[in-house]
Write an enzyme that holds these catalytic residues in place. Structure first.
Site, PDB file in Angstrom:
ATOM      1  N   GLY A  41      20.878 -15.139  27.568  1.00 26.32           N
ATOM      2  CA  GLY A  41      19.705 -14.313  27.309  1.00 26.32           C
ATOM      3  C   GLY A  41      18.718 -14.284  28.452  1.00 26.32           C
ATOM      4  O   GLY A  41      17.822 -13.434  28.484  1.00 26.32           O
ATOM      5  N   ASP A 171      -9.901   2.520   8.734  1.00 29.68           N
ATOM      6  CA  ASP A 171     -10.621   1.281   8.433  1.00 29.68           C
ATOM      7  C   ASP A 171     -11.960   1.298   9.162  1.00 29.68           C
ATOM      8  O   ASP A 171     -12.195   2.108  10.061  1.00 29.68           O
ATOM      9  CB  ASP A 171      -9.801   0.042   8.823  1.00 29.68           C
ATOM     10  CG  ASP A 171      -9.303   0.092  10.258  1.00 29.68           C
ATOM     11  OD1 ASP A 171     -10.074   0.515  11.143  1.00 29.68           O
ATOM     12  OD2 ASP A 171      -8.142  -0.287  10.496  1.00 29.68           O
ATOM     13  N   LYS A 194     -10.949  -0.894   3.570  1.00 34.80           N
ATOM     14  CA  LYS A 194      -9.745  -1.535   3.039  1.00 34.80           C
ATOM     15  C   LYS A 194      -9.896  -3.051   3.045  1.00 34.80           C
ATOM     16  O   LYS A 194     -10.643  -3.620   3.831  1.00 34.80           O
ATOM     17  CB  LYS A 194      -8.506  -1.140   3.852  1.00 34.80           C
ATOM     18  CG  LYS A 194      -8.474  -1.728   5.254  1.00 34.80           C
ATOM     19  CD  LYS A 194      -7.202  -1.338   6.001  1.00 34.80           C
ATOM     20  CE  LYS A 194      -7.226  -1.941   7.413  1.00 34.80           C
ATOM     21  NZ  LYS A 194      -6.069  -1.531   8.214  1.00 34.80           N
ATOM     22  N   ASP A 220      -6.375   6.871  14.676  1.00 33.71           N
ATOM     23  CA  ASP A 220      -6.147   5.425  14.805  1.00 33.71           C
ATOM     24  C   ASP A 220      -5.593   5.138  16.185  1.00 33.71           C
ATOM     25  O   ASP A 220      -5.201   6.061  16.917  1.00 33.71           O
ATOM     26  CB  ASP A 220      -5.178   4.939  13.727  1.00 33.71           C
ATOM     27  CG  ASP A 220      -5.418   3.477  13.333  1.00 33.71           C
ATOM     28  OD1 ASP A 220      -6.230   2.807  14.014  1.00 33.71           O
ATOM     29  OD2 ASP A 220      -4.799   3.016  12.361  1.00 33.71           O
ATOM     30  N   ASP A 224       1.693   0.647  12.832  1.00 34.37           N
ATOM     31  CA  ASP A 224       2.744  -0.373  12.855  1.00 34.37           C
ATOM     32  C   ASP A 224       3.692  -0.160  11.670  1.00 34.37           C
ATOM     33  O   ASP A 224       4.701   0.531  11.787  1.00 34.37           O
ATOM     34  CB  ASP A 224       2.112  -1.763  12.830  1.00 34.37           C
ATOM     35  CG  ASP A 224       3.126  -2.891  13.065  1.00 34.37           C
ATOM     36  OD1 ASP A 224       4.346  -2.607  13.068  1.00 34.37           O
ATOM     37  OD2 ASP A 224       2.717  -4.048  13.241  1.00 34.37           O
ATOM     38  N   THR A 225       3.351  -0.684  10.509  1.00 31.42           N
ATOM     39  CA  THR A 225       4.220  -0.492   9.343  1.00 31.42           C
ATOM     40  C   THR A 225       3.863   0.770   8.552  1.00 31.42           C
ATOM     41  O   THR A 225       4.541   1.114   7.593  1.00 31.42           O
ATOM     42  CB  THR A 225       4.142  -1.706   8.395  1.00 31.42           C
ATOM     43  OG1 THR A 225       2.786  -1.857   7.943  1.00 31.42           O
ATOM     44  CG2 THR A 225       4.578  -2.981   9.110  1.00 31.42           C
ATOM     45  N   GLY A 227       1.549   1.274   6.505  1.00 31.62           N
ATOM     46  CA  GLY A 227       1.021   1.026   5.165  1.00 31.62           C
ATOM     47  C   GLY A 227      -0.385   1.569   4.982  1.00 31.62           C
ATOM     48  O   GLY A 227      -0.690   2.241   3.996  1.00 31.62           O
ATOM     49  N   THR A 228      -1.252   1.278   5.953  1.00 34.07           N
ATOM     50  CA  THR A 228      -2.654   1.705   5.864  1.00 34.07           C
ATOM     51  C   THR A 228      -2.780   3.217   5.910  1.00 34.07           C
ATOM     52  O   THR A 228      -3.449   3.840   5.070  1.00 34.07           O
ATOM     53  CB  THR A 228      -3.477   1.091   7.016  1.00 34.07           C
ATOM     54  OG1 THR A 228      -3.454  -0.332   6.909  1.00 34.07           O
ATOM     55  CG2 THR A 228      -4.922   1.573   6.968  1.00 34.07           C
TER      56      THR A 228
END
Length: 312
Positions: A41, A171, A194, A220, A224-225, A227-228
């Site tokens: 690696g 947010d 939030k 924003d 990332d995911t 969700g927000t």
């Protein structure tokens, strides 16, 4: 030495797609860099052409995984040992930037650690875009050229010619960024308040402001995911918004993000290409920042001001 021969642009493996666009805009070849991998690696980098006395620009976003950061550090060290005149790190997406302070006991400040690693490796300048926290610029003792994705996102939003537009922040922490867009368009600002159960998990969210019969644009710095931003879009739709779309600088889009966006109330999600996006989602659109970075490199070489690039 002519201006074109005084500098050279090199790229890490993962950000080559963007470096090629930057070089096309600069009308210069992309430098030859060899990455050698070992079976355990470990890897090594070497420049396949002389960089002695040149201003080198190393293009590499430090998005996951950590190999990208290590590769950049090795590129910097190799350039320093090869007698480059100046070493300029071009990091469209500066990873680890969410760890910009101690928000609870016994945690690291990852952004400061990365800044120290880059400085010790030997950079003379950092060119980056939309840091998660502006104060990260102060972690460096070298010049930092901090670009803004608004340079490409604002013209795109203008082209949509949305009526009754409202700018929203997902947010409270992103309110300053969203307020800049709201001032530019002369439209109202809406905030989402939030609370998180834990990292990447939103527990509850409330809208502060009126979105009924409005075309909402959520601003924003990264997704990332997702969700927000998808939760915010769904809540705004329920509150009577006509359409909800989102613009973000960095397309992290990890885990279930693509599926969440596809199944959400979002009309579209617009990113820059600071990070490559391979999990295709019909609602995701990417706008290139290659010309913006190329122009910044050109101005750095010519010792010209870059502030005129900022729309806001």
């Amino acid at each position: 030495m002519s201006e074109k021969n005084s500098y050279m642009v090199f790229s890490g493996v993962s950000t080559r797609y963007l470096a090629e666009k930057i070089c096309k805009s600069l009308d210069c070849p992309l430098g030859q860099l060899l990455l050698t991998k070992f079976s355990d690696g470990e890897f090594a980098v070497s420049y396949e052409e002389s960089i002695r006395g040149r201003d080198v620009f190393l293009v590499q976003s430090t998005f996951p995984n950590s190999d990208n950061l290590m590769e950049l550090l090795l590129m910097i060290d190799a350039a320093k040992r090869a007698s480059a005149r100046t070493i300029n790190a071009v990091i469209p997406y500066f990873g680890w930037a969410r760890q910009d302070r101690k928000d609870k006991p016994r945690v690291s400040i990852g952004a400061k650690l990365v800044a120290d690693l880059l400085s010790v490796a030997g950079i003379d300048r950092l060119i980056t875009m939309d840091l998660h926290a502006d104060q990260i610029q102060g972690f460096f003792n070298v010049p930092v050229d901090h670009l803004y994705a608004s340079g490409v996102l604002l013209p795109y939003l203008q082209s949509l010619k949305l009526k009754d537009m409202v700018i929203a922040s997902p947010d409270v922490g992103g309110s300053k960024r969203a307020n800049t867009y709201a001032k530019y368009f002369g439209c109202p600002l809406v905030l989402c308040n939030k609370t998180r159960a834990r990292a990447n998990v939103v527990e509850s969210m409330q809208i502060i402001g009126d979105v009924k019969d409005k075309n909402v644009v959520i601003i924003d710095d990264m997704v990332d995911t997702a969700g927000t931003i998808t939760k915010a879009a769904d809540i705004m739709k329920e509150a009577g918004a006509l359409t909800v779309r989102a613009c973000a600088s960095h397309c992290v889009m990890s885990g279930p993000a693509s599926e969440r966006v596809q199944n959400s109330s979002l009309e579209e999600l617009v990113f820059t290409d600071s990070i490559p996006y391979s999990n295709r989602c019909a609602k995701v659109k990417q706008i290139s920042v290659a010309d913006m970075f190329a122009e910044t490199i050109r101005r750095v070489i010519n010792n010209e001001s870059i502030s005129s690039q900022y729309l806001v």
